[in-house]
Design an enzyme around this catalytic site. Structure first.
Site, PDB file in Angstrom:
ATOM      1  N   LYS A 131       0.857  -1.185   0.000  1.00 45.46           N
ATOM      2  CA  LYS A 131       0.000   0.000   0.000  1.00 45.46           C
ATOM      3  C   LYS A 131       0.887   1.226   0.000  1.00 45.46           C
ATOM      4  O   LYS A 131       1.907   1.266   0.711  1.00 45.46           O
ATOM      5  CB  LYS A 131      -0.916   0.000   1.224  1.00 45.46           C
ATOM      6  CG  LYS A 131      -1.780   1.237   1.332  1.00 45.46           C
ATOM      7  CD  LYS A 131      -2.626   1.227   2.606  1.00 45.46           C
ATOM      8  CE  LYS A 131      -3.438   2.504   2.728  1.00 45.46           C
ATOM      9  NZ  LYS A 131      -4.272   2.533   3.947  1.00 45.46           N
TER      10      LYS A 131
ATOM     11  N   SER B 240       6.625   5.894  -0.462  1.00 49.26           N
ATOM     12  CA  SER B 240       7.939   5.261  -0.632  1.00 49.26           C
ATOM     13  C   SER B 240       8.511   4.726   0.680  1.00 49.26           C
ATOM     14  O   SER B 240       9.727   4.571   0.799  1.00 49.26           O
ATOM     15  CB  SER B 240       8.943   6.233  -1.282  1.00 49.26           C
ATOM     16  OG  SER B 240       8.467   6.680  -2.533  1.00 49.26           O
ATOM     17  N   ARG B 241       7.652   4.483   1.642  1.00 48.15           N
ATOM     18  CA  ARG B 241       8.047   3.969   2.958  1.00 48.15           C
ATOM     19  C   ARG B 241       8.931   4.947   3.735  1.00 48.15           C
ATOM     20  O   ARG B 241       9.575   4.562   4.719  1.00 48.15           O
ATOM     21  CB  ARG B 241       8.753   2.609   2.833  1.00 48.15           C
ATOM     22  CG  ARG B 241       7.880   1.489   2.261  1.00 48.15           C
ATOM     23  CD  ARG B 241       6.683   1.231   3.161  1.00 48.15           C
ATOM     24  NE  ARG B 241       5.891   0.093   2.725  1.00 48.15           N
ATOM     25  CZ  ARG B 241       4.794   0.169   1.951  1.00 48.15           C
ATOM     26  NH1 ARG B 241       4.398   1.362   1.498  1.00 48.15           N
ATOM     27  NH2 ARG B 241       4.109  -0.901   1.631  1.00 48.15           N
ATOM     28  N   LEU B 242       8.948   6.194   3.329  1.00 45.18           N
ATOM     29  CA  LEU B 242       9.688   7.224   4.074  1.00 45.18           C
ATOM     30  C   LEU B 242       8.741   7.858   5.083  1.00 45.18           C
ATOM     31  O   LEU B 242       8.405   9.044   5.014  1.00 45.18           O
ATOM     32  CB  LEU B 242      10.284   8.256   3.107  1.00 45.18           C
ATOM     33  CG  LEU B 242      11.258   7.692   2.073  1.00 45.18           C
ATOM     34  CD1 LEU B 242      11.754   8.795   1.154  1.00 45.18           C
ATOM     35  CD2 LEU B 242      12.428   6.997   2.775  1.00 45.18           C
TER      36      LEU B 242
END
Length: 212
Positions: free
Chosen positions: A10, A190-192
């Site tokens: 996601k 972006s998982r940041l």
């Protein structure tokens, strides 16, 4: 199954959390997010996971409902003889977690746990529906029972014994976690992800950004 699970992903893009926009007091920040979760009409926004550790060093978790929060801490009510009650008696520290999936947010809280006063526990117990008050007498929480019939029979016995005014059982009451650490997680692309931690240092809250 393993392949399908590994492919689940996601992209978190609903909001952001930076130091300038966050509040200096973690309790105020939590109250803001909880208010937004309530206004969004999420399913059970008051549900939180409580993690404790037993004498054998094994952690355990369960979901309970927050029943109060103020400068003194986070409150929930339960059976003191349950597994979590026994573990807190041995090690009076716990961790809480709220996960508001639809808002892509997590709040983690750590601290020492103490029992609420008898007066607080009585007041909340007496505000509960009758069936819930009788249920507190009926359930030997976390103990092995032979079947559901045991609970039904115990509730019936409590109803006969106490009628419409069951008192609070001596083994039932509130806990209050006194926070010394908070973390607010906001999912980002972006998982940041954004992670802000608040920790007590010399009586003051220090706010820090953690790497996701």
């Amino acid at each position: 199954m393993d392949t399908r699970l590994a492919d689940l992903r996601k992209s978190y893009e609903r909001a952001e959390l930076d130091e300038e926009a966050s509040l200096a007091d973690p309790l105020r920040q939590f109250e803001l997010w909880l208010k937004q979760a309530l206004e969004a009409q999420l399913p059970e926004p008051n549900a939180m996971t409580v993690a404790t550790v037993g004498p054998d060093g094994r952690p355990s978790t369960r979901v309970v409902l927050i029943k109060g929060c103020d400068a003194r801490g986070i409150v929930w009510y339960t059976n003191y003889d349950s597994r979590k009650g026994r573990e807190l008696a041995h090690n009076p520290f716990a961790a809480l977690q709220f996960h508001w999936v639809e808002l892509e947010r997590v709040v983690r809280i750590e601290g020492r746990v103490e029992k609420t006063s008898a007066e607080e526990s009585d007041a909340y117990f007496n505000s509960r529906p009758l069936d819930s008050r009788l249920g507190a007498w009926a359930s030997p929480q976390s103990e092995v029972i032979s079947g559901r019939a045991v609970l039904v029979a115990n509730a019936a016995k409590a109803g006969v014994r106490f009628g419409l005014n069951p008192p609070r059982p001596p083994h039932w009451g509130g806990y209050r976690l006194v926070p010394d650490r908070w973390e607010f997680w906001q999912g980002r692309k972006s998982r940041l992800h954004d992670r802000l931690r608040y920790r007590l240092q010399d009586g003051q809250w220090v706010r820090e950004r953690l790497a996701p």
